[in-house]
Write a protein that holds these residues in place. Structure first.
Motif, PDB file in Angstrom:
ATOM      1  N   GLY A  24      -4.969   6.538  -5.326  1.00 22.36           N
ATOM      2  CA  GLY A  24      -4.228   6.057  -4.163  1.00 22.36           C
ATOM      3  C   GLY A  24      -3.039   5.198  -4.556  1.00 22.36           C
ATOM      4  N   LEU A  25      -3.226   4.326  -5.550  1.00 20.31           N
ATOM      5  CA  LEU A  25      -2.112   3.493  -6.019  1.00 20.31           C
ATOM      6  C   LEU A  25      -0.959   4.352  -6.514  1.00 20.31           C
ATOM      7  CD1 LEU A  25      -3.990   0.659  -7.932  1.00 20.31           C
ATOM      8  CD2 LEU A  25      -2.669   0.432  -5.825  1.00 20.31           C
ATOM      9  N   THR A  26      -1.275   5.375  -7.267  1.00 21.14           N
ATOM     10  CA  THR A  26      -0.231   6.271  -7.791  1.00 21.14           C
ATOM     11  C   THR A  26       0.491   6.998  -6.664  1.00 21.14           C
ATOM     12  OG1 THR A  26      -1.535   6.607  -9.798  1.00 21.14           O
ATOM     13  CG2 THR A  26       0.194   8.216  -9.343  1.00 21.14           C
ATOM     14  N   ASN A  27      -0.281   7.542  -5.730  1.00 19.16           N
ATOM     15  CA  ASN A  27       0.327   8.325  -4.651  1.00 19.16           C
ATOM     16  C   ASN A  27       1.120   7.462  -3.678  1.00 19.16           C
ATOM     17  OD1 ASN A  27      -0.612  10.755  -5.643  1.00 19.16           O
ATOM     18  ND2 ASN A  27      -2.505  10.643  -4.482  1.00 19.16           N
ATOM     19  N   TYR A  28       0.597   6.287  -3.329  1.00 22.48           N
ATOM     20  CA  TYR A  28       1.329   5.418  -2.415  1.00 22.48           C
ATOM     21  C   TYR A  28       2.608   4.887  -3.059  1.00 22.48           C
ATOM     22  CZ  TYR A  28      -2.442   5.418   1.009  1.00 22.48           C
ATOM     23  OH  TYR A  28      -3.366   5.789   1.947  1.00 22.48           O
ATOM     24  N   ALA A  29       2.570   4.602  -4.355  1.00 17.95           N
ATOM     25  CA  ALA A  29       3.784   4.143  -5.035  1.00 17.95           C
ATOM     26  C   ALA A  29       4.846   5.242  -5.046  1.00 17.95           C
ATOM     27  CB  ALA A  29       3.462   3.704  -6.457  1.00 17.95           C
ATOM     28  N   ALA A  30       4.434   6.478  -5.288  1.00 17.56           N
ATOM     29  CA  ALA A  30       5.383   7.598  -5.270  1.00 17.56           C
ATOM     30  C   ALA A  30       5.942   7.803  -3.864  1.00 17.56           C
ATOM     31  CB  ALA A  30       4.701   8.867  -5.765  1.00 17.56           C
ATOM     32  N   SER A  31       5.098   7.690  -2.865  1.00 12.73           N
ATOM     33  CA  SER A  31       5.551   7.865  -1.482  1.00 12.73           C
ATOM     34  C   SER A  31       6.495   6.745  -1.073  1.00 12.73           C
ATOM     35  CB  SER A  31       4.355   7.901  -0.535  1.00 12.73           C
ATOM     36  OG  SER A  31       3.532   9.001  -0.833  1.00 12.73           O
ATOM     37  N   LEU A  32       6.189   5.530  -1.486  1.00 14.87           N
ATOM     38  CA  LEU A  32       7.044   4.390  -1.161  1.00 14.87           C
ATOM     39  C   LEU A  32       8.433   4.565  -1.770  1.00 14.87           C
ATOM     40  CD1 LEU A  32       7.356   1.505   0.010  1.00 14.87           C
ATOM     41  CD2 LEU A  32       6.532   0.660  -2.185  1.00 14.87           C
ATOM     42  N   SER A  33       8.474   5.048  -2.995  1.00 19.36           N
ATOM     43  CA  SER A  33       9.774   5.185  -3.657  1.00 19.36           C
ATOM     44  C   SER A  33      10.625   6.296  -3.064  1.00 19.36           C
ATOM     45  CB  SER A  33       9.587   5.424  -5.154  1.00 19.36           C
ATOM     46  OG  SER A  33       8.980   6.685  -5.381  1.00 19.36           O
ATOM     47  N   SER A  34      10.006   7.223  -2.342  1.00 15.88           N
ATOM     48  CA  SER A  34      10.787   8.317  -1.754  1.00 15.88           C
ATOM     49  C   SER A  34      11.020   8.135  -0.256  1.00 15.88           C
ATOM     50  CB  SER A  34      10.088   9.654  -2.007  1.00 15.88           C
ATOM     51  OG  SER A  34       8.850   9.693  -1.355  1.00 15.88           O
ATOM     52  N   ALA A  35      10.447   7.100   0.352  1.00 12.63           N
ATOM     53  CA  ALA A  35      10.623   6.874   1.787  1.00 12.63           C
ATOM     54  C   ALA A  35      11.995   6.276   2.066  1.00 12.63           C
ATOM     55  CB  ALA A  35       9.538   5.939   2.308  1.00 12.63           C
ATOM     56  N   VAL A  36      12.623   6.731   3.144  1.00 12.73           N
ATOM     57  CA  VAL A  36      13.950   6.247   3.518  1.00 12.73           C
ATOM     58  C   VAL A  36      13.878   5.381   4.768  1.00 12.73           C
ATOM     59  CG1 VAL A  36      16.266   6.963   4.197  1.00 12.73           C
ATOM     60  CG2 VAL A  36      15.021   8.275   2.478  1.00 12.73           C
ATOM     61  N   GLU A  42       7.529   0.341   5.353  1.00 17.20           N
ATOM     62  CA  GLU A  42       6.582  -0.740   5.649  1.00 17.20           C
ATOM     63  C   GLU A  42       5.144  -0.225   5.681  1.00 17.20           C
ATOM     64  OE1 GLU A  42       7.136  -4.005   5.753  1.00 17.20           O
ATOM     65  OE2 GLU A  42       9.191  -3.489   5.190  1.00 17.20           O
ATOM     66  N   HIS A  43       4.965   0.982   6.199  1.00 18.93           N
ATOM     67  CA  HIS A  43       3.632   1.578   6.223  1.00 18.93           C
ATOM     68  C   HIS A  43       3.100   1.761   4.805  1.00 18.93           C
ATOM     69  CE1 HIS A  43       0.273   4.168   7.195  1.00 18.93           C
ATOM     70  NE2 HIS A  43       0.763   5.081   6.364  1.00 18.93           N
ATOM     71  N   TYR A  44       3.909   2.317   3.916  1.00 20.13           N
ATOM     72  CA  TYR A  44       3.460   2.537   2.534  1.00 20.13           C
ATOM     73  C   TYR A  44       3.250   1.220   1.791  1.00 20.13           C
ATOM     74  CZ  TYR A  44       4.030   7.554   2.918  1.00 20.13           C
ATOM     75  OH  TYR A  44       3.899   8.864   3.280  1.00 20.13           O
ATOM     76  N   LYS A  45       4.037   0.197   2.117  1.00 20.57           N
ATOM     77  CA  LYS A  45       3.817  -1.125   1.516  1.00 20.57           C
ATOM     78  C   LYS A  45       2.448  -1.658   1.915  1.00 20.57           C
ATOM     79  CE  LYS A  45       8.502  -3.002   1.237  1.00 20.57           C
ATOM     80  NZ  LYS A  45       9.376  -4.065   1.793  1.00 20.57           N
ATOM     81  N   ALA A  46       2.107  -1.524   3.197  1.00 23.76           N
ATOM     82  CA  ALA A  46       0.810  -1.992   3.674  1.00 23.76           C
ATOM     83  C   ALA A  46      -0.328  -1.196   3.030  1.00 23.76           C
ATOM     84  CB  ALA A  46       0.734  -1.878   5.195  1.00 23.76           C
ATOM     85  N   CYS A  47      -0.150   0.109   2.918  1.00 23.64           N
ATOM     86  CA  CYS A  47      -1.170   0.945   2.283  1.00 23.64           C
ATOM     87  C   CYS A  47      -1.345   0.568   0.814  1.00 23.64           C
ATOM     88  CB  CYS A  47      -0.791   2.429   2.384  1.00 23.64           C
ATOM     89  SG  CYS A  47      -0.868   3.094   4.048  1.00 23.64           S
ATOM     90  N   THR A  49      -0.693  -2.356  -0.592  1.00 29.97           N
ATOM     91  CA  THR A  49      -1.330  -3.670  -0.676  1.00 29.97           C
ATOM     92  C   THR A  49      -2.837  -3.562  -0.456  1.00 29.97           C
ATOM     93  OG1 THR A  49       0.693  -4.726   0.111  1.00 29.97           O
ATOM     94  CG2 THR A  49      -1.331  -5.993   0.288  1.00 29.97           C
ATOM     95  N   GLU A  50      -3.228  -2.790   0.547  1.00 25.92           N
ATOM     96  CA  GLU A  50      -4.651  -2.618   0.834  1.00 25.92           C
ATOM     97  C   GLU A  50      -5.368  -1.897  -0.303  1.00 25.92           C
ATOM     98  OE1 GLU A  50      -7.376  -0.541   4.279  1.00 25.92           O
ATOM     99  OE2 GLU A  50      -5.376  -1.242   4.792  1.00 25.92           O
ATOM    100  N   THR A  51      -4.715  -0.906  -0.880  1.00 29.52           N
ATOM    101  CA  THR A  51      -5.314  -0.158  -1.983  1.00 29.52           C
ATOM    102  C   THR A  51      -5.417  -1.014  -3.235  1.00 29.52           C
ATOM    103  OG1 THR A  51      -4.402   1.866  -1.036  1.00 29.52           O
ATOM    104  CG2 THR A  51      -5.186   1.995  -3.295  1.00 29.52           C
ATOM    105  N   MET A  52      -4.434  -1.898  -3.459  1.00 20.89           N
ATOM    106  CA  MET A  52      -4.521  -2.817  -4.596  1.00 20.89           C
ATOM    107  C   MET A  52      -5.720  -3.739  -4.439  1.00 20.89           C
ATOM    108  SD  MET A  52      -0.684  -3.902  -5.817  1.00 20.89           S
ATOM    109  CE  MET A  52      -0.210  -4.628  -4.281  1.00 20.89           C
ATOM    110  N   SER A  53      -5.955  -4.188  -3.235  1.00 22.00           N
ATOM    111  CA  SER A  53      -7.109  -5.050  -2.966  1.00 22.00           C
ATOM    112  C   SER A  53      -8.414  -4.298  -3.228  1.00 22.00           C
ATOM    113  CB  SER A  53      -7.053  -5.539  -1.525  1.00 22.00           C
ATOM    114  OG  SER A  53      -8.196  -6.265  -1.211  1.00 22.00           O
ATOM    115  N   LEU A  54      -8.501  -3.061  -2.766  1.00 25.95           N
ATOM    116  CA  LEU A  54      -9.685  -2.233  -3.001  1.00 25.95           C
ATOM    117  C   LEU A  54      -9.890  -2.000  -4.491  1.00 25.95           C
ATOM    118  CD1 LEU A  54     -11.992  -0.501  -1.849  1.00 25.95           C
ATOM    119  CD2 LEU A  54     -10.363   1.402  -1.790  1.00 25.95           C
ATOM    120  N   TYR A  55      -8.812  -1.723  -5.224  1.00 28.17           N
ATOM    121  CA  TYR A  55      -8.899  -1.513  -6.666  1.00 28.17           C
ATOM    122  C   TYR A  55      -9.439  -2.758  -7.363  1.00 28.17           C
ATOM    123  CZ  TYR A  55      -7.538  -1.029 -11.513  1.00 28.17           C
ATOM    124  OH  TYR A  55      -7.563  -0.999 -12.885  1.00 28.17           O
ATOM    125  N   GLU A  56      -8.904  -3.913  -7.014  1.00 26.49           N
ATOM    126  CA  GLU A  56      -9.341  -5.157  -7.654  1.00 26.49           C
ATOM    127  C   GLU A  56     -10.805  -5.461  -7.331  1.00 26.49           C
ATOM    128  OE1 GLU A  56      -6.540  -8.096  -6.407  1.00 26.49           O
ATOM    129  OE2 GLU A  56      -5.018  -7.409  -7.817  1.00 26.49           O
TER     130      GLU A  56
END
Length: 76
Positions: A24-36, A42-47, A49-56
């Motif tokens: 999820g971290l990999t996919n959300y980071a890729a999606s965030l970098s391609s979002a215009v 903001e949606h991908y940033k929130a996703c 952040t939440e996924t980073m919390s789950l990972y930790e």
């Protein structure tokens, strides 16, 4: 059937959550970098952040239980 035996162990579920959060971290980071659009960004940033919390949380739990596989360490 509430009396049925469990299909998966807690260890398996924890490892699954950890691996899926890494994906999820990999996919959300890729999606965030391609979002215009700003709202999508903001949606991908929130996703992310939440996924980073789950990972930790999953990593910390694996470490507490002694199930986390660390990289090999070679002293100098």
């Amino acid at each position: 059937d509430l009396a049925a035996p469990r299909l998966y162990s807690d260890t398996y579920v924890l490892q699954f959550i950890h691996q899926m959060s890494k994906i999820g971290l990999t996919n959300y980071a890729a999606s965030l970098s391609s979002a215009v659009r700003e709202d999508i960004t903001e949606h991908y940033k929130a996703c992310l952040t939440e996924t980073m919390s789950l990972y930790e949380m999953s990593k910390d739990t694996l470490l507490e239980k002694g199930l986390y596989i660390r990289s090999p360490y070679f002293p100098n």
